[in-house]
Design a protein around this motif. Structure first.
Motif, PDB file in Angstrom:
ATOM      1  N   ALA A  11       0.816  -1.223   0.000  1.00  0.00           N
ATOM      2  CA  ALA A  11       0.000   0.000   0.000  1.00  0.00           C
ATOM      3  C   ALA A  11       0.843   1.262   0.000  1.00  0.00           C
ATOM      4  N   LYS A  23      -3.044  -1.959   5.095  1.00  0.00           N
ATOM      5  CA  LYS A  23      -4.207  -1.130   4.758  1.00  0.00           C
ATOM      6  C   LYS A  23      -5.511  -1.858   5.059  1.00  0.00           C
ATOM      7  N   ASP A 113      -8.509  -5.879   0.666  1.00  0.00           N
ATOM      8  CA  ASP A 113      -8.723  -4.433   0.655  1.00  0.00           C
ATOM      9  C   ASP A 113      -9.932  -4.045  -0.185  1.00  0.00           C
ATOM     10  N   ASP A 226     -11.969  -0.268  -4.229  1.00  0.00           N
ATOM     11  CA  ASP A 226     -10.640  -0.863  -4.211  1.00  0.00           C
ATOM     12  C   ASP A 226      -9.763   0.100  -3.414  1.00  0.00           C
ATOM     13  N   GLY A 228      -6.937   1.562  -2.416  1.00  0.00           N
ATOM     14  CA  GLY A 228      -5.517   1.622  -2.708  1.00  0.00           C
ATOM     15  C   GLY A 228      -4.959   3.026  -2.708  1.00  0.00           C
ATOM     16  N   THR A 229      -5.841   4.014  -2.635  1.00  0.00           N
ATOM     17  CA  THR A 229      -5.411   5.414  -2.628  1.00  0.00           C
ATOM     18  C   THR A 229      -6.149   6.146  -1.513  1.00  0.00           C
TER      19      THR A 229
END
Length: 320
Positions: A11, A23, A113, A226, A228-229
């Motif tokens: 992550a 994460k 995640d 998702d 991831g950010t």
């Protein structure tokens, strides 16, 4: 049936918030991303064992989390990596896990995640009815966003074409990281890798499978995140809170304006401030701050600052 929860990423796009925590442990409402998945897998009697696939770097954190949780099915399966550039790729890691754990059954694979709006049991029902490799598919509604994922084209619910991260997408229906494989497909992971195929993205394996076994897609609506950010994490929190605020009973919030989708965790102290679309971790202190679209990690002290779109790491002190 077995289940594998993929939790081996580092992550890096969420650093510094995830530099020292997986994460999957990020709070989403009153739970965490991975605990939502564990709860669904625990409730489905068809799944008798859950393997949590992670790396050496976060193995102790996962071991402690599983030990202290209410769930009985999860067991840890650790891949031999501790840095981002050592990763085997998802397909490679799965093949190693199947061999390491002796997996020979029908197997559900889901990313730890992923925040999804459908019941995993419904996905398993669909898989059992089709008895073929099955993926979950979601319409992201944007060709630009679709470039980052594997795209599926369907006839009915059968996949007739698969594109992995295309430059010129022909649809916006993407494959998310939720798959189910019949037991006779499990040995095909090794066959795929021995042929020198791409060990990284699962989409390449699905594309390879399509002409050999057929693949079906379980499509769903409502929501998928998702995580991831920072933006996708805040989106997931906003969807979960649905415009409300969540303030822990052990947090202190005084003379402060709380907008929508704000989570203030235990031990945090927020005074003379304004928060909107923000996540404040435990024991953070904010005095006279205006914080929007931001994530403030634990034991942080902010005084008289105005932040938008910020990630502030743990143990940081910022005074204006």
């Amino acid at each position: 049936m077995k289940a594998v929860v993929l939790a081996g990423g580092y992550a890096t796009r969420l650093w510094p918030i995830t530099k020292n925590r997986p994460k999957m442990f990020l709070p989403v409402g009153d739970s965490t991303v991975i605990d939502r998945i564990f709860a669904e897998l625990e409730a489905d009697d068809r799944i008798d064992e859950v393997f949590v696939s992670t790396n050496e770097r976060f193995a102790d954190e996962f071991r402690e989390h599983i030990r202290d949780s209410e769930f009985e099915k999860p067991t840890l399966s650790v891949e031999d990596t501790s840095e981002e550039d050592e990763k085997f790729g998802v397909v490679g890691a799965l093949a190693q896990l199947f061999e390491r754990e002796g997996v020979e059954d029908d197997t559900l694979v889901i990313a730890g995640d992923n925040l999804i709006s459908f019941d995993v049991s419904e996905f398993v029902d669909f898989f059992e009815a089709k008895d073929t490799p099955t993926l979950a598919a979601y319409d992201v509604g944007s060709y630009e966003r679709a470039k980052s994922y594997g795209l599926v084209e369907l006839e009915g619910d059968e996949v007739v074409e698969f594109q992995e991260k295309p430059d010129d997408p022909n649809s916006t229906l993407v494959s998310i990281a939720c798959y189910a494989f019949p037991e006779d497909v499990i040995p095909m992971f090794d066959e795929y890798l021995e042929a020198g195929e791409n060990p990284d993205e699962p989409g390449w394996f699905i594309q390879w499978l399509q002409s050999r076994t057929g693949v079906h897609a379980f499509t769903f609506e409502d929501a998928w995140f998702d995580i991831g950010t920072p933006e996708s994490y805040l989106d997931a929190v906003a969807w979960t809170l649905d415009g409300e605020t969540l303030v822990d009973e052990d947090a202190t919030v005084e003379n402060t304006t709380l907008g929508e989708n704000v989570h203030v965790m235990d031990g945090a102290e927020v005074v003379d401030s304004s928060l909107d679309r923000a996540v404040i971790f435990p024991d953070a202190t904010l005095y006279e701050c205006d914080v929007r679209n931001s994530i403030i990690d634990e034991d942080t002290r902010l005084e008289n600052v105005d932040f938008s779109g910020a990630l502030v790491g743990a143990h940081t002190h910022i005074t204006n």
